[in-house]
Design an enzyme around this catalytic site. Structure first.
Site, PDB file in Angstrom:
ATOM      1  N   ASP A  18      -2.139   6.464  -6.064  1.00 41.96           N
ATOM      2  CA  ASP A  18      -2.485   5.442  -5.075  1.00 41.96           C
ATOM      3  C   ASP A  18      -2.496   4.056  -5.710  1.00 41.96           C
ATOM      4  OD1 ASP A  18      -3.495   4.443  -2.531  1.00 41.96           O
ATOM      5  OD2 ASP A  18      -5.421   4.236  -3.537  1.00 41.96           O
ATOM      6  N   ASP A  71       0.834  -1.199   0.000  1.00 45.46           N
ATOM      7  CA  ASP A  71       0.000   0.000   0.000  1.00 45.46           C
ATOM      8  C   ASP A  71       0.869   1.250   0.000  1.00 45.46           C
ATOM      9  OD1 ASP A  71      -1.970   1.865   0.244  1.00 45.46           O
ATOM     10  OD2 ASP A  71      -2.614   1.278   2.239  1.00 45.46           O
TER      11      ASP A  71
END
Length: 439
Positions: free
Chosen positions: A319, A117
């Site tokens: 992201d 992440d």
């Protein structure tokens, strides 16, 4: 269950100097410094997962349907008061991680597939004896290098750990909750972390002893954010705050992308844009998106809808955990309307996509260009359209941010990043993008 499994693509970290004896796919790259990126359906996947049907776009639609949850969560974080505590991403909260890393923890190393992440810092894994965890756990008792972290050290404050007992030392215990849906209880710990042949000693992570709820990724998370507890911060002497990845297409079966950690082997000639810092949300990779063109038309967008504002969290981030690029509603509407004006309708909806049209009209579909400070990114058609194999449709693979929250973020997501080399250089505060074709 099969559909849930289909939402995951897997990044497998392999040896950077020699292939593991059992892994016949370790040498698939010509660059030995690359760490292989393997889709879950690839022939080199370590998981015994069935090959997807020809309706691969259903997997993307399913993943994209969970994007609003991640966007809502990210939006709830950006305006928080300044603090150094790492905050869990939507991947932890909503079990919508798209990639995992192959890592080994402890001595000898215990293999864990941890969610990767770019918008989170902290690392955590389920540990033996954990209540509510999956069957794959890390066993601290079998690692000769494991240790718990004292409650008096700064790292305990950074994870919002419980205060030390009066006048006495002790382990750092902390709770992490997720919007009332899930939570875990963990001990801040440290042990060796192995990525390929690189070993990072005394790596800080949460050793989970109890889980409530079903949205926690079963083998934990490894954060590649910009905060003090992230992989880049804890391995600064090894990787110098630099990494890059190339994500394979969702429908690619044989191609392995790659993850590169450290400055060696990174592309020399790459277009870059400055990374912006938000003290209220130091983990996120903000960039300055200045405009969007559809074909030759620069879409009229009010500057304040794209402007970076650390006080409100507004702006644009890159992201890894959001599936399709999301713009705040007025920005998306303007892009969509211009796109529709250049493509012959009629238009229909398919899942999260509201601009689907007959694929026979794809020849007139305009390219979409994202304008950043110092860099323009012309999206290849495969990064801006998704095709339906069940019907002769092509859809604009973008959407609006959810309207049921005070969303201020524009998010450049992983579908738009596929088959591009994305370079994160925190040492020089820059983000680079270059085309990289699959094998």
């Amino acid at each position: 269950m099969a559909l849930a499994i289909a939402t995951f693509l897997f990044i497998t970290l392999l040896s950077t100097t020699k292939a593991l004896a059992f892994d016949s796919c370790a040498s698939s790259s010509n660059n030995n410094e690359e760490l292989s990126v393997i889709p879950i359906y690839g022939k080199c996947s370590p998981f015994n997962t069935p090959k997807p049907s020809s309706n691969w776009e259903n997997t993307v639609i399913n993943m994209a349907s969970k994007d609003p949850q991640r966007l809502s969560y990210l939006s709830s974080l950006v305006a928080q008061k300044p603090n150094s505590a790492p905050i869990a991403s939507g991947q932890q909260v909503f079990n919508i991680g798209n990639y995992v890393v192959r890592a080994k923890i402890g001595t000898p190393g215990q293999l864990m597939f941890m969610v990767l992440d770019t918008s989170s810092d902290t690392a955590w894994v389920p540990c033996s004896g954990c209540t509510g965890c999956s069957s794959t756990v890390f066993s601290p008792n079998t690692s000769s290098t494991y240790g718990s972290t004292d409650c008096s050290v700064p790292e305990c404050t950074q994870v919002k750990g419980q205060s030390c007992p009066a006048g006495a030392p002790g382990a750092c215990f902390f709770n992490q909750s997720y919007g009332g849906a899930s939570s875990f209880y963990a001990t801040l710990s440290h042990d060796s972390l192995r990525l390929g042949t690189d070993v990072i000693p005394n790596y800080s992570f949460g050793c989970i002893s109890a889980v409530s709820g079903s949205s926690i990724p079963p083998q934990g998370l490894l954060g590649l954010g910009r905060g003090s507890m992230s992989l880049l911060s804890q391995s600064a002497s090894l990787y110098s705050g630099v990494f890059s990845y190339c994500l394979p297409s969702f429908k690619s079966y044989y191609f392995s992308g790659s993850l590169k950690l450290g400055p060696l082997g990174q592309p020399k000639n790459i277009r870059t844009t400055p990374l912006l810092k938000n003290p209220h949300r130091p983990s996120l990779y903000y960039v300055n998106l200045t405009g969007v063109s559809v074909g030759r038309v620069l879409v009229p967008i009010a500057p304040e809808l794209l402007a970076f504002d650390p006080n409100t969290g507004a702006g644009t981030i890159i992201d890894s955990g959001t599936v399709i690029t999301r713009f705040v509603q007025p920005v998306y509407n303007a892009i969509r309307d211009e796109f529709r004006s250049q493509v012959k309708g009629p238009f229909s909806s398919l899942g999260a996509f509201d601009t689907c049209f007959a694929s026979t009209n794809e020849a007139v579909a305009p390219a979409i260009t994202l304008h950043f400070t110092g860099m323009d990114l012309v999206l290849p058609m495969e990064n801006s359209l998704i095709h339906s194999s069940a019907s002769p449709l092509a859809c604009l693979a973008m959407a609006a941010a959810p309207t049921n929250v005070n969303s201020v973020l524009n998010v450049i997501a992983n579908l738009q990043q596929q088959n591009l080399r994305i370079l994160f250089d925190t040492a020089n505060s820059r983000l680079g993008i270059a085309r990289e074709l699959s094998q």
